[in-house]
Design an enzyme around this catalytic site. Structure first.
Site, short mmCIF file in Angstrom:
data_model
loop_
_atom_site.label_atom_id
_atom_site.label_comp_id
_atom_site.label_asym_id
_atom_site.label_seq_id
_atom_site.Cartn_x
_atom_site.Cartn_y
_atom_site.Cartn_z
NE ARG A 108 -10.02 5.84 12.13
CZ ARG A 108 -9.25 6.81 12.64
NH1 ARG A 108 -9.84 7.85 13.23
NH2 ARG A 108 -7.95 6.75 12.56
CE LYS A 122 -8.89 2.82 13.83
NZ LYS A 122 -7.97 2.00 13.01
CG HIS A 143 -12.07 3.08 5.46
ND1 HIS A 143 -12.45 3.55 6.71
CD2 HIS A 143 -10.71 2.98 5.51
CE1 HIS A 143 -11.37 3.70 7.46
NE2 HIS A 143 -10.30 3.38 6.76
CE1 TYR A 194 -5.88 7.10 1.56
CE2 TYR A 194 -4.64 7.58 3.57
CZ TYR A 194 -5.73 7.01 2.94
OH TYR A 194 -6.69 6.37 3.68
#
Length: 319
Positions: A163, A191, A264, A299
């Site tokens: 990220r 995160k 992103h 994905y």
């Protein structure tokens, strides 16, 4: 001076909002970026309640929460209508706030419990193809300080799938350890302060070394109190997420890409290209730092769609 929040002195959220944000910071350990997103949602909720002269949390009813959803979607007042994803996110924030208030004894009833968050259709992440990524990575001028910094940023984003906030918070020491022992991998803090280790490829290492040797010292001298940040701006300060986004936009324009590109996009491309190359979905999950493989499996839908497009374009009896 920091700006006072709309619930700081009075209003319906004056007791509950600060308590909930403190809970998220101290007990849940959420990142500053996540907390900022929650604050933005709460500001909208506070604005809506104030417009309806609701100044007591106990006076909020289920109809008010439903009205907030309509208010966001239609853009009542001097505001533009919010996208469905933004409406859904705000409602999740409000539902969590009201649930916390009941659990913490700040309210007797959860008036948001039965308010349904609108379902969103599955949105496949937009990945660049390999040629587009190559053009993007080649866009910065490596003969300039800015170009050296930008190339290091782009190579790190695509080479690790990180990220943008994870890359911007890296310090010089984080990279010097990897450059000295590439097999050790790069440690990223994701995160919820979850740490993971990802490999660092040769292209990213070369770009970082060039930046550290020929670029960063130039801008470091411009800073009165040079810090440990790996990526700097021209004032010698840590590169922000917003500035990183601008770097991507400029690189896309220089490369002549006619698609929307964001930090992103490179994360999506990293995952998609790995799966296209035969990587196991659980390996990609670990590299991306997803807590659940379900998040990563979206994905695989991208690659299946790609295969379908190739089939339709290539097979004489596909249509």
């Amino acid at each position: 001076m920091t700006r006072a929040e709309p619930w700081s002195d009075h209003g319906a959220l004056s007791r509950v909002a600060p308590a909930w944000l403190d809970h998220l910071l101290v007990e849940r350990g959420l990142s500053a970026n996540t907390l900022d997103a929650y604050r933005r949602d709460l500001r909208r909720y506070a604005e809506y309640l104030a417009a309806r002269h609701i100044d007591d949390f106990d006076k909020i009813g289920e109809a008010d929460v439903q009205g907030f959803q309509h208010w966001l979607a239609t853009g009542e007042g001097p505001r533009a209508p919010q996208a469905p994803a933004s409406v859904a996110r705000c409602l999740v924030t409000v539902r969590n706030l009201h649930r916390f208030a009941v659990d913490d004894g700040l309210a007797s009833q959860d008036v948001a419990a039965n308010v349904q968050v609108p379902r969103l259709g599955t949105r496949l992440p937009k990945a660049l193809d390999v040629q587009q990524v190559q053009a993007l990575l080649d866009a910065p001028d490596a003969e300039t300080t800015t170009g050296l910094r930008d190339r290091a940023l782009l190579e790190l984003l695509y080479g690790t799938g990180a990220r943008v906030s994870e890359i911007c918070q890296l310090d010089v020491d984080d990279l010097t350890r990897v450059l000295a022992a590439p097999e050790a991998g790069l440690r990223l803090l994701g995160k919820g302060n979850k740490e993971r280790v990802v490999p660092l490829g040769s292209y990213a290492r070369e770009a970082v070394e060039a930046w550290l040797v020929r670029g960063r010292p130039v801008w470091q001298q411009a800073a009165r109190n040079p810090g440990p940040a790996l990526l700097l701006n021209s004032l010698g300060r840590r590169l922000s997420r917003q500035s990183a986004y601008q770097v991507l936009r400029q690189a896309a324009a220089t490369a002549g890409l006619d698609v929307e590109v964001s930090p992103h996009s490179l994360r999506h491309s990293f995952a998609t290209h790995l799966l296209d190359g035969g990587a196991d979905v659980r390996v990609v999950q670990e590299l991306l730092g997803h807590s659940s493989v379900t998040t990563t499996q979206i994905y695989t839908m991208v690659t299946v769609e790609h295969l379908r497009e190739v089939y339709l374009d290539s097979h004489p009896r596909a249509r």
